[in-house]
Write an enzyme that holds these catalytic residues in place. Structure first.
Site, PDB file in Angstrom:
ATOM      1  N   GLU A 199      -9.314  61.496 -18.627  1.00 40.80           N
ATOM      2  CA  GLU A 199      -8.760  60.703 -19.731  1.00 40.80           C
ATOM      3  C   GLU A 199      -7.512  59.931 -19.305  1.00 40.80           C
ATOM      4  O   GLU A 199      -6.502  59.946 -20.012  1.00 40.80           O
ATOM      5  CB  GLU A 199      -8.425  61.609 -20.925  1.00 40.80           C
ATOM      6  CG  GLU A 199      -9.640  62.250 -21.568  1.00 40.80           C
ATOM      7  CD  GLU A 199      -9.312  62.955 -22.880  1.00 40.80           C
ATOM      8  OE1 GLU A 199      -8.188  63.463 -23.014  1.00 40.80           O
ATOM      9  OE2 GLU A 199     -10.184  62.996 -23.766  1.00 40.80           O
ATOM     10  N   GLU A 273     -17.429  64.599 -23.317  1.00 41.08           N
ATOM     11  CA  GLU A 273     -16.934  65.760 -24.067  1.00 41.08           C
ATOM     12  C   GLU A 273     -17.342  65.577 -25.511  1.00 41.08           C
ATOM     13  O   GLU A 273     -16.723  64.792 -26.244  1.00 41.08           O
ATOM     14  CB  GLU A 273     -15.412  65.868 -23.973  1.00 41.08           C
ATOM     15  CG  GLU A 273     -14.937  66.313 -22.610  1.00 41.08           C
ATOM     16  CD  GLU A 273     -13.428  66.494 -22.557  1.00 41.08           C
ATOM     17  OE1 GLU A 273     -12.796  66.686 -23.613  1.00 41.08           O
ATOM     18  OE2 GLU A 273     -12.881  66.409 -21.442  1.00 41.08           O
TER      19      GLU A 273
HETATM   20  C1  GLA Z   1      -9.663  66.200 -24.109  1.00 37.39           C
HETATM   21  C2  GLA Z   1      -9.535  66.756 -22.711  1.00 37.39           C
HETATM   22  C3  GLA Z   1     -10.041  68.161 -22.589  1.00 37.39           C
HETATM   23  C4  GLA Z   1      -9.548  68.987 -23.752  1.00 37.39           C
HETATM   24  C5  GLA Z   1     -10.008  68.336 -25.038  1.00 37.39           C
HETATM   25  C6  GLA Z   1      -9.595  69.081 -26.277  1.00 37.39           C
HETATM   26  O1  GLA Z   1     -10.870  65.682 -24.316  1.00 37.39           O
HETATM   27  O2  GLA Z   1     -10.221  65.948 -21.777  1.00 37.39           O
HETATM   28  O3  GLA Z   1      -9.576  68.690 -21.381  1.00 37.39           O
HETATM   29  O4  GLA Z   1      -8.174  69.047 -23.692  1.00 37.39           O
HETATM   30  O5  GLA Z   1      -9.410  67.092 -25.148  1.00 37.39           O
HETATM   31  O6  GLA Z   1     -10.077  70.359 -26.266  1.00 37.39           O
END
Ligand code: GLA
Length: 634
Positions: A199, A273
């Protein structure tokens, strides 16, 4: 069987030589890694149309995240088999740098951290793997999985091309990447894709950083499909040329998906995700995401032909001190459980989400799904009665050598752990005072401090409590601050300022305190082990706090999973047979700590509780978890 008869000795010698050379050539070509034979494949996961292709066939990623470091190794196979039985074809995992390199240049890849064994297991079970080696991973881990020793450098700028950061990344990748390279698809292994950082679009501090990480992976032999992932906040700024972009979300956001499809029109869409639930902070309620809402979104994602990875499929536990913290809107440390309201619960039990997903995914398989593995037993054990006690002050001879300094020094910069500072746990700062008055933390306490005068408790400094009254008294008295790192922030722009302990002056009547003696109490397994030599005393009528409490629990026969409950206790850490299970705190939401059967012995087990302020002297072992009152994820 073919029987070869070679008559003359001369011919036989040539024949043996021929077989040896042929064997050697074949062996070299195939290569071996940890006993596995490597097959060479030419084309890996490819994305040159609106779908993925693997092994020459259209392929849809039905993925699930399970983190090897959050699941007892003895249960890896169980959890991955449950994953297979749910219809998932791809395992995704982060690699936590902080755990693998706890001290600069000293690496841990054994036991619970044996990544290669985890990859091998995935392969044996027929799961593909998407590897997410960071180096920053977020994941509700302390400092997003970055080692805290990075912060010894005052100029540190993590997640940028600041040389102090990139040099450390290079050292870590030099160790990590050669371990995973042989597990790549084209080398016959299960890794079909590798994620570049995590991210970065929502951080985006340095345009050169993502190309650096990409190059760091490729130059060390990563040759499978690369991808980046971003959430809504970072979608616009994320991505890297030549790398597949993917998206993270929980509720369908049509605009975000459209935006992604617009930048990558000829590529498949992967929800890297898909958040099946959410994490919890101390003092919050337990977040749940209704199963019906989740399945509706997953069904729609699949209907649109997209690929998906469930984050988390099985969350597991933040054992020890691995939890991170949120800082928006204000600092909040995260709890020990990483249940995540995921399809498989923290203790590996099936939830309604699991059944709904299995049913849905079964329509996307050409073969019948494997049977669901049987569940592990959960047991209620007789409570352990704490019968011995050590006060905090009794254990000081067992800590690192005390460090004397004029001004306070933060945890990371303490001269302990071979020059790596202190990462986790508590630090005791002591100095002499000669008056009472107003004690002010100046917001320099990270994150919480129990304050004592001559070993009598006078109050707690927290983010919201910045001033305490020190009672008047005669002569020189010792002021002690027991400061706890409750978890470093794991997401957002504040990563460089996550130093813990005292990060600046503490003022008494507006004068900064000086001449500190500092002791690190990182509560490592070796420290806990060393306490066996400490002068434990039978539990007094009024034991002093903070203190260590020792008891025994008895397991008759084969140990089962159980859930520790501590009614009447306030806040602290539980150790079973020397293993740190994590923190408990009466403010919840979680009311039980998961204790996996494999951490227990058949027969007697040692229970040590470090408690800060009050205790009931009994530790209970229940057969059901209690993660607290629930609230729907907003
Ligand atoms: C983001 C991050 C993950 C985690 C999620 C929340 O997507 O990439 O590592 O922190 O948020 O659980």
């Amino acid at each position: 069987m073919v029987v070869l008869t070679v008559r003359s000795a001369h011919k036989r010698r040539y024949f043996v030589l021929f077989l040896t050379i042929a064997g050697f050539i074949i062996f070299r070509h195939m290569g071996t890694q940890r006993g596995r034979v490597q097959v060479v494949r030419r084309v890996g996961l490819s994305v040159n149309s609106s779908q993925f292709n693997l092994e020459g066939e259209p392929f849809r990623i039905l993925g699930g995240s399970v983190h090897y470091f959050r699941v007892p190794r003895a249960y890896w196979k169980d959890r991955l088999m449950k994953m297979k039985a749910c219809g998932i074809n791809t395992l995704t995992t982060y690699v936590p740098w902080s755990l693998h390199e706890p001290e600069r240049g000293s690496f841990q890849f054994r036991g619970q951290l044996d990544l290669e064994a985890f990859l091998q297991l995935a392969e044996e079970l027929g799961l593909w793997v998407i590897l997410r080696p960071g180096p920053y991973v977020c994941s509700e881990l302390d400092l997003g999985g970055l080692p805290s020793w990075l912060l010894r450098d005052e100029q540190m700028k993590v997640r940028t091309t600041y040389p102090g950061f990139t040099e450390a990344v290079n050292v870590f990748f030099n160790k990590l990447i050669p371990k995973v390279v042989p597990f790549q698809f084209k080398k016959g292994g299960p890794i079909i894709a590798v994620q570049v950082e995590n991210e970065y679009g929502s951080f985006a501090e340095d345009a050169n950083y993502m190309p650096f990480i990409k190059e760091a992976l490729e130059s060390r032999g990563i040759s499978e499909l690369l991808l980046t992932c971003d959430n809504h906040d970072g979608l616009m700024n994320g991505g890297l040329s030549g790398v597949l972009r993917t998206i993270n979300f929980q509720k369908l956001n049509h605009n975000d998906i459209k935006q992604l499809e617009a930048v990558q029109p000829k590529s498949p869409t992967l929800v890297m995700e898909y958040w099946t639930g959410w994490f919890d902070g101390w003092g919050d309620l337990h977040h749940v995401f209704p199963a019906e809402d989740m399945i509706a979104v997953v069904r729609e994602i699949l209907r649109r032909g997209m690929s998906i990875n469930l984050y988390m499929f099985h969350g597991g536990t933040n054992f020890g001190f691995m939890n991170g913290a949120a800082d928006n809107p204000s600092y909040k440390p995260l709890i020990t459980s990483y249940d995540y309201d995921a399809p498989l619960s923290e203790a590996g039990d099936y939830t309604p989400k699991y059944h709904l997903l299995r049913d849905l995914f079964s329509h996307y398989q050409s073969v019948k799904l494997p049977d669901m593995p049987v569940l592990h037993a959960k047991d209620r054990y007789e409570a352990a009665i704490m019968f011995q006690h050590l006060s905090l002050w009794d254990v000081l001879p067992f800590t690192h050598t005390p460090f004397k300094t004029q001004t306070p020094v933060n945890m990371e910069n303490l001269p302990v752990n071979n020059g790596n500072g202190q990462s986790y746990g508590y630090t005791l700062y002591e100095t002499t005072i000669t008056s009472g008055g107003s004690l002010r933390s100046g917001n320099n306490v990270r994150d919480r401090a129990l304050v004592f005068v001559d070993r009598s408790f006078i109050g707690v400094f927290e983010f919201k409590t910045l001033e305490l009254a020190v009672p008047d008294g005669k002569g020189e008295r010792t002021l002690s601050l027991l400061v706890e790192n409750c978890g470093r922030v794991n997401y957002g722009k504040a990563l460089d300022s996550q130093r813990k302990g005292l990060v600046g002056d503490i003022l008494l009547n507006n004068s900064p305190l000086r001449n500190f003696v500092i002791r690190s109490l990182d509560l490592t397994p070796s420290f806990i082990e060393s306490l066996y030599r400490a002068p434990w005393k039978s539990l007094p009528h009024k034991p002093s706090f903070p203190g260590f409490f020792l008891g025994r629990m008895f397991v008759n026969g084969y140990p089962s999973d159980t859930f520790i409950k501590l009614p009447g206790w306030s806040k602290g850490v539980v150790f079973i047979n020397g293993q740190n299970l994590g923190r408990y705190w009466h403010i919840g939401p979680q009311q039980t700590l998961y204790l996996p059967g494999p951490f227990l012995n058949s027969g007697i087990n040692e229970v040590i509780v470090f408690e800060e302020t009050e205790a009931d002297y009994k530790v209970h072992f229940e057969d059901t978890p209690d993660l607290g009152m629930t609230v729907d994820v907003q």
